[in-house]
Design a protein around this motif. Structure first.
Motif, PDB file in Angstrom:
ATOM      1  N   ALA A 130       0.748  -1.258   0.102  1.00 45.85           N
ATOM      2  CA  ALA A 130       0.037   0.030  -0.051  1.00 45.85           C
ATOM      3  C   ALA A 130       0.701   1.260  -0.065  1.00 45.85           C
ATOM      4  CB  ALA A 130      -0.916  -0.103   1.018  1.00 45.85           C
ATOM      5  N   GLY A 131       1.777   1.280  -0.832  1.00 46.09           N
ATOM      6  CA  GLY A 131       2.590   2.557  -1.035  1.00 46.09           C
ATOM      7  C   GLY A 131       3.470   2.805   0.071  1.00 46.09           C
ATOM      8  N   ILE A 132       3.947   1.784   0.912  1.00 42.95           N
ATOM      9  CA  ILE A 132       4.748   1.931   1.869  1.00 42.95           C
ATOM     10  C   ILE A 132       5.980   0.697   1.595  1.00 42.95           C
ATOM     11  CG2 ILE A 132       5.429   2.057   4.341  1.00 42.95           C
ATOM     12  CD1 ILE A 132       3.469   4.216   3.731  1.00 42.95           C
ATOM     13  N   ALA A 133       7.227   1.328   1.533  1.00 43.03           N
ATOM     14  CA  ALA A 133       8.236  -0.010   1.523  1.00 43.03           C
ATOM     15  C   ALA A 133       9.095   0.416   2.877  1.00 43.03           C
ATOM     16  CB  ALA A 133       9.245   0.765   0.381  1.00 43.03           C
ATOM     17  N   LYS A 134       9.471  -0.768   3.196  1.00 40.34           N
ATOM     18  CA  LYS A 134       9.945  -0.949   4.545  1.00 40.34           C
ATOM     19  C   LYS A 134      11.483  -1.413   4.211  1.00 40.34           C
ATOM     20  CE  LYS A 134       8.358  -2.690   8.292  1.00 40.34           C
ATOM     21  NZ  LYS A 134       7.515  -3.579   9.493  1.00 40.34           N
ATOM     22  N   ILE A 135      12.464  -0.506   4.879  1.00 34.08           N
ATOM     23  CA  ILE A 135      13.641  -0.975   4.453  1.00 34.08           C
ATOM     24  C   ILE A 135      14.186  -1.142   6.165  1.00 34.08           C
ATOM     25  CG2 ILE A 135      15.978   0.085   3.962  1.00 34.08           C
ATOM     26  CD1 ILE A 135      14.217   2.183   2.428  1.00 34.08           C
ATOM     27  N   GLY A 136      14.153  -2.385   6.598  1.00 39.75           N
ATOM     28  CA  GLY A 136      14.243  -2.748   8.059  1.00 39.75           C
ATOM     29  C   GLY A 136      13.365  -2.117   8.797  1.00 39.75           C
ATOM     30  N   GLU A 137      13.710  -1.148   9.657  1.00 34.06           N
ATOM     31  CA  GLU A 137      12.420  -0.764  10.503  1.00 34.06           C
ATOM     32  C   GLU A 137      11.967   0.538   9.906  1.00 34.06           C
ATOM     33  OE1 GLU A 137      11.856  -3.908  12.493  1.00 34.06           O
ATOM     34  OE2 GLU A 137      10.809  -1.856  12.940  1.00 34.06           O
ATOM     35  N   LYS A 138      12.623   1.231   9.023  1.00 35.55           N
ATOM     36  CA  LYS A 138      12.315   2.667   8.482  1.00 35.55           C
ATOM     37  C   LYS A 138      11.141   2.256   7.422  1.00 35.55           C
ATOM     38  CE  LYS A 138      15.135   5.121   6.017  1.00 35.55           C
ATOM     39  NZ  LYS A 138      16.267   5.885   5.694  1.00 35.55           N
ATOM     40  N   LYS A 139      10.170   3.165   7.431  1.00 36.45           N
ATOM     41  CA  LYS A 139       9.086   3.096   6.317  1.00 36.45           C
ATOM     42  C   LYS A 139       9.353   4.425   5.471  1.00 36.45           C
ATOM     43  CE  LYS A 139       6.048   0.935   9.312  1.00 36.45           C
ATOM     44  NZ  LYS A 139       4.501   1.041  10.231  1.00 36.45           N
ATOM     45  N   ILE A 140       9.198   4.155   3.886  1.00 36.92           N
ATOM     46  CA  ILE A 140       9.148   5.262   3.154  1.00 36.92           C
ATOM     47  C   ILE A 140       7.978   5.117   2.322  1.00 36.92           C
ATOM     48  CG2 ILE A 140      10.259   6.041   1.182  1.00 36.92           C
ATOM     49  CD1 ILE A 140      12.978   5.440   2.245  1.00 36.92           C
ATOM     50  N   SER A 141       7.195   6.348   1.969  1.00 39.40           N
ATOM     51  CA  SER A 141       6.270   6.276   0.760  1.00 39.40           C
ATOM     52  C   SER A 141       6.598   6.483  -0.471  1.00 39.40           C
ATOM     53  CB  SER A 141       5.382   7.385   1.377  1.00 39.40           C
ATOM     54  OG  SER A 141       4.358   8.032   0.362  1.00 39.40           O
ATOM     55  N   CYS A 142       6.293   5.537  -1.382  1.00 42.77           N
ATOM     56  CA  CYS A 142       6.677   5.445  -2.767  1.00 42.77           C
ATOM     57  C   CYS A 142       5.249   4.923  -3.408  1.00 42.77           C
ATOM     58  CB  CYS A 142       7.985   4.944  -2.929  1.00 42.77           C
ATOM     59  SG  CYS A 142       7.974   3.090  -2.216  1.00 42.77           S
ATOM     60  N   ASP A 143       5.575   5.214  -4.559  1.00 45.13           N
ATOM     61  CA  ASP A 143       4.817   4.674  -5.472  1.00 45.13           C
ATOM     62  C   ASP A 143       5.396   3.502  -6.470  1.00 45.13           C
ATOM     63  OD1 ASP A 143       4.155   7.178  -7.981  1.00 45.13           O
ATOM     64  OD2 ASP A 143       5.674   6.382  -7.407  1.00 45.13           O
ATOM     65  N   VAL A 144       6.630   3.545  -6.465  1.00 47.90           N
ATOM     66  CA  VAL A 144       7.567   2.468  -7.198  1.00 47.90           C
ATOM     67  C   VAL A 144       8.671   1.995  -6.468  1.00 47.90           C
ATOM     68  CG1 VAL A 144       9.013   2.079  -9.428  1.00 47.90           C
ATOM     69  CG2 VAL A 144       6.833   3.036  -9.521  1.00 47.90           C
ATOM     70  N   VAL A 145       8.907   0.684  -6.592  1.00 49.81           N
ATOM     71  CA  VAL A 145      10.163  -0.135  -6.093  1.00 49.81           C
ATOM     72  C   VAL A 145      10.716  -0.691  -7.028  1.00 49.81           C
ATOM     73  CG1 VAL A 145      11.057  -1.660  -4.337  1.00 49.81           C
ATOM     74  CG2 VAL A 145       9.136  -0.149  -3.682  1.00 49.81           C
ATOM     75  N   ALA A 146      11.724  -0.317  -7.653  1.00 52.47           N
ATOM     76  CA  ALA A 146      12.444  -0.769  -8.810  1.00 52.47           C
ATOM     77  C   ALA A 146      13.910  -1.477  -8.109  1.00 52.47           C
ATOM     78  CB  ALA A 146      12.814   0.204  -9.872  1.00 52.47           C
TER      79      ALA A 146
END
Lengths: 383, 84, 432
Positions: free
Chosen positions: C225-241
């Motif tokens: 749902a538009g949230i990428a997790k990097i370990g514990e950190k959350k980032i809002s994005c629409d694409v993960v390449a």
């Protein structure tokens, strides 16, 4: 893995025939070990379509076996669970020209106990809306069924394990011991085991196993290709084939023969067969065969023209010279039972063959006269 | 960069979209903000482009009645009818 | 006549070299544009200013298009091939019609595709390979998203990041899983290929000017749902390449019976000799299919395969390429980050739990059985995306290594490309 290397029976071969045999023997109360030099269903079973047919068999012992075996498949679903995509989808055999031969054949089958329904043009196209308008009549065989053979073998063996049996894959049998004409045990790459009963369910390689025991079985490979299409929403409702399929099954010619067999699967792919070649174990790709199978399929179902071919694979059907399976006790070595040579009907015939063997082993009355399948018919010096 | 006009029209599930000549179906849809191309046959999961170069087959659509066509490879032609 | 399959750097270089020697060439490629994956570009009428490195590509394009000895067979898919009596038969589909191309010498230059690893949410729309983002931008001028996370490993992530950022996307994170100290392990590669140092500096400067910093030692662990997790950190994005290097496309090599081998990092490649010839006489291979190594190596190999190339250039490029494997390894840590719900086979929607059941309940003892029982690898992509991953998951559950033979089998398949039943059957009447 238990330390006890004594078993009531050892089944060599973890394909559908071996798995069915092991389950039947386990249910009869025996402690069973199943061995395979490869993985479960890594032989012909892994290349099968999953056919459980009565429609392609002329009246005779094989049809009798097929009828009982087909019903046993559904009993097995009760026992093992609905875990191998078993489906009583029915088969439709169509003839392109003169359908008299087909109808005569069907009458004989009806007389032998097969559920046969002649269908005319309109009903045929109701059963299969995408069938070419160039076909006008056919025979419906409601008893024809389908399963996923690898799942079936694996599920049967799961139950065998649950009920006290053992399975060893990647286990090569190197010797079958007998004393005074009776089986005593086997030697394998994973150890020695003793048993009074060995079941040879190694299909296309059954002759090799027979040789290890010092006996003989003339089983040879008959190569076949299957086309698999990309998955589609269901457009074909039954197994559909033309009457050439029956003729080819029964013939002994070495040259390439193809007939048309088309059916859908639960996963959405459509399987297309069938080809038969006696060229030993040459597994190489034959593009010409693929073309023939594709052309035949699209002539029956023009809608298939735009469907993508996903892959093609081949397998080696095990057959005996008289095209009947070999099911029974070896005539030279008692305690050695064979269940092999089922050709293209192995999946369908597996439970019936297993019951025939299990009943004879425990001394129960077999459901049919097993003599026509006897290994002794090929073995010199048989009674 | 100056993009030529979207001179081609095609429909996707009945809705009309424009495309620049040479654009693939997937590119034209993505540019118009349409990401989901289909849903999977077992679990109804939405899928969009994944590999973008014709390897993964996640982007398949039906083009003018022919199924399993990779939308990341097929260039739009005028009047094309595309369905999930 | 020589048939070359693939019009990327290796194929183009081979075609031009062969033509210069006076040989007739047919260059077969599945795309409508030259350049393969590496040199993706917009149509020439878009007035796009070419990037500096593109001059080399443009020159090869021009040479191919202007040479009377080279026939460019575009939009053509080789679905099957065989060798009969010293002649190769390539069965090619072009615009729905099948043709056969015969040649005494064939050069396979079929390239590679992004390697991907599964993680929770990786099947969602918005998750794609860096190659997909690149292809959309370079070939169609389309930005795949507005807020993009780029992750994985390898030098390819840098041009993808700069390309997308220059086109107006916000790169919210650029994650390189491996740490930069690892470049010590490829010092000799860099010294032998100073242009690579210049290239690296170019991209680092460009990233800085675009305000993008590289985060080392981390990766995306889930997307939902538009949230990428990097370990514990959350980032809002629409694409993960996200991509993890490349996988060679080997189907045709397997079909023709060329010997394949497994490199130290598990990559399956075509085994070639000093002349780029495979184990099948007359069948050559160049470019990524003999080992992932980039365009300089691909060009050198293409030229050598065509009969006249610089072996020193090839050697230098090979040293760099081998060194890259040490700088950007793909660790097996991804295996432990999986949960039972993660999809392993995208086409057939097979999950980790299904593979687990195949092993525990159905007795699968190897990758092949697990695949047969679950349908993993049996879908439309025929195991190109999931094959290696399923093998490694199975091996890890059985506490084993994946046998080389299994890796090679996963790279082989009976069809090199799709063909419809109509197209296939129509070939019956033809005299091929």
């Amino acid at each position: 893995m238990s330390a006890n290397t004594n078993f009531d029976a050892i089944v060599i071969g973890a394909g559908i025939v071996g798995a069915s045999s092991a389950l039947a023997l386990t249910n009869a109360g025996l402690r069973v070990l199943v061995l395979d030099r490869g993985a479960v269903a890594s032989g012909t079973t892994g290349a099968g379509e999953g056919n459980i047919l009565v429609s392609d068999k002329e009246p005779g012992p094989e049809l009798t076996l097929a009828l009982r075996s087909r019903d046993l498949w559904f009993e097995l679903r009760e026992d093992v669970g609905d875990s191998f995509e078993l489906e009583a989808k029915g088969g439709v055999v169509v003839s392109r020209g003169d359908d008299r031969q087909l109808k005569e054949f069907a009458e004989k089958q009806r007389f032998a106990g097969v559920d046969v329904r002649v269908v005319g043009d309109e009903e045929l196209h109701e059963l299969e809306p995408h069938l070419t308008p160039e076909v006008h009549s056919g025979i419906l065989y409601p008893q024809d069924a389908q399963c996923q053979p690898m799942l079936a073998a694996a599920q049967f063996l799961r139950i065998v394990r649950q009920r006290g049996g053992e399975i060893r894959t990647s286990a090569n049998v190197t010797n079958i011991f007998s004393a005074m004409g009776k089986v005593t045990g086997i030697e394998t790459s994973v150890g020695k085991f003793s048993t009074p009963i060995v079941v040879n369910a190694t299909g296309t390689w059954a002759g090799d196993i027979a040789k290890l025991a010092g006996t003989f079985l003339p089983i040879a490979p008959r190569k076949g290709f299957i086309l698999v299409t990309a998955p589609m929403p269901q457009i074909i409702n039954h197994k559909v084939y033309d009457s050439d399929y029956v003729a080819n099954v029964a013939s002994g010619e070495a040259d390439l023969q193809t007939s048309t067999v088309v059916e859908g699967t639960r996963s959405g792919t459509i399987l297309i067969g069938a080809s038969r070649e006696r060229i030993g174990f040459d597994g190489s790709m034959n593009i010409d065969v693929l073309r023939r199978l594709a052309a035949q399929a699209t002539s029956l179902f023009p809608i298939l023209r735009d469907v993508q071919l996903l892959r093609a694979y081949r397998g080696f059907r095990p057959y005996a010279p008289d095209h009947l399976p070999v099911i029974g006790e070896d005539s030279l070595i008692s305690g050695l039972w064979h269940s092999a040579g089922h050709e293209g009907a192995g999946i369908g015939l597996a439970p019936g063959s297993a019951r025939l063997i299990a009943d004879q082993i425990i001394g129960a009355e077999p459901f049919m006269d097993p003599t026509p399948f006897s290994p002794g018919r090929f073995q010199a010096g048989a009674a | 960069m100056i993009q030529p006009n979207k001179s081609l029209t095609f429909t996707f599930n009945g809705e009309s979209f424009g495309a620049i000549p040479g654009q693939t179906i997937a590119a034209a849809l993505l540019q118009a903000g349409r990401s989901t191309l289909r849903t999977t046959r077992f679990n109804d999961e939405p899928r969009s482009i994944f590999c973008g170069i014709g390897i993964c087959w996640d982007c398949v659509v039906t083009v003018n009645g022919v199924s399993n066509q990779r939308s990341c490879l097929i260039e739009v032609s005028d009047g094309m009818v595309v369905k999930s | 006549m020589i048939a070359i399959i693939g019009a990327g750097p290796a194929g183009l270089a081979a075609a031009v070299t062969a033509a210069k020697k006076g040989e007739k060439v047919i260059l077969i490629d599945s795309s409508t544009r030259l350049g393969g994956q590496y040199w993706r570009h917009l149509p020439s009428n878009w007035n796009q200013k070419r990037l500096p490195y593109f001059a080399e590509a443009q020159e090869l394009f021009d040479q191919v298009l202007s040479s009377p000895l080279i026939t460019w067979y575009s939009n053509a898919h080789v679905w099957q091939a065989e060798k009969k009596n010293k002649i190769f038969y390539l069965y090619v589909l072009k615009n729905g019609v099948e043709e056969v191309i015969t040649a005494k010498k064939v050069i396979l230059a079929t390239g590679a595709y992004d390697r991907t690893l599964p993680f929770p949410g990786w099947t969602s729309p918005g998750v794609m390979t860096p190659g997909a983002a690149q292809a959309m931008l370079k070939t169609h001028g389309v930005l795949v998203g507005k807020k993009i996370v780029i992750a994985g490993t390898g030098p390819f992530l840098l041009p993808v990041a700069t390309g997308l950022a220059s086109a107006g996307a916000e790169i919210v994170a650029l994650l390189e899983a491996n740490k930069p100290w690892r470049w010590i392990l490829n010092v000799h590669g860099l010294l032998l290929n100073p242009s690579k140092i210049r290239e690296g500096i170019y991209y680092l400067k460009k990233l800085r000017s675009l305000g993008i910093s590289i985060q080392y030692g981390s990766t995306v662990t889930s997307f939902e749902a538009g949230i990428a997790k990097i370990g514990e950190k959350k980032i809002s994005c629409d694409v993960v390449a996200v991509g993890w290097g490349f996988v060679p496309e080997l189907s045709l090599a397997g079909i023709l019976g060329a010997k394949l081998k497994v490199e130290k990092d598990g990559t399956v490649v075509i085994d070639v000799n000093q002349n780029q010839e495979t184990s099948i006489q007359g069948l050559f291979a160049a470019g990524e299919s003999t080992g992932i190594g980039g365009s300089v190596l691909a060009i050198a190999e293409g030229e050598i395969a065509a009969g006249k190339g610089n072996r020193l250039t090839r050697w230098r490029a090979q040293v760099f390429a081998k060194g890259l494997q040490r700088v950007y390894p793909v660790s097996s840590r991804w295996l432990s980050s999986l949960n039972s719900e993660v999809t392993l086979c995208r086409c057939e929607e097979v999950r980790v739990s299904d593979i687990h059941s195949a092993i525990v309940e159905l007795g699968a003892q190897d990758g092949r059985s697990a695949k047969l029982l679950t349908r993993a690898g049996m879908g439309l992509c025929q195991g190109r995306v999931c094959g290696r991953n399923v093998s490694e998951v199975v091996a890890s559950q059985l506490s084993r290594e994946v046998p080389d033979q299994e890796r090679i089998a996963s790279a082989s398949r009976p069809l090199a490309g799709p063909i419809s039943l109509g197209e296939l059957g129509d070939g019956l009447g033809k005299k091929f």
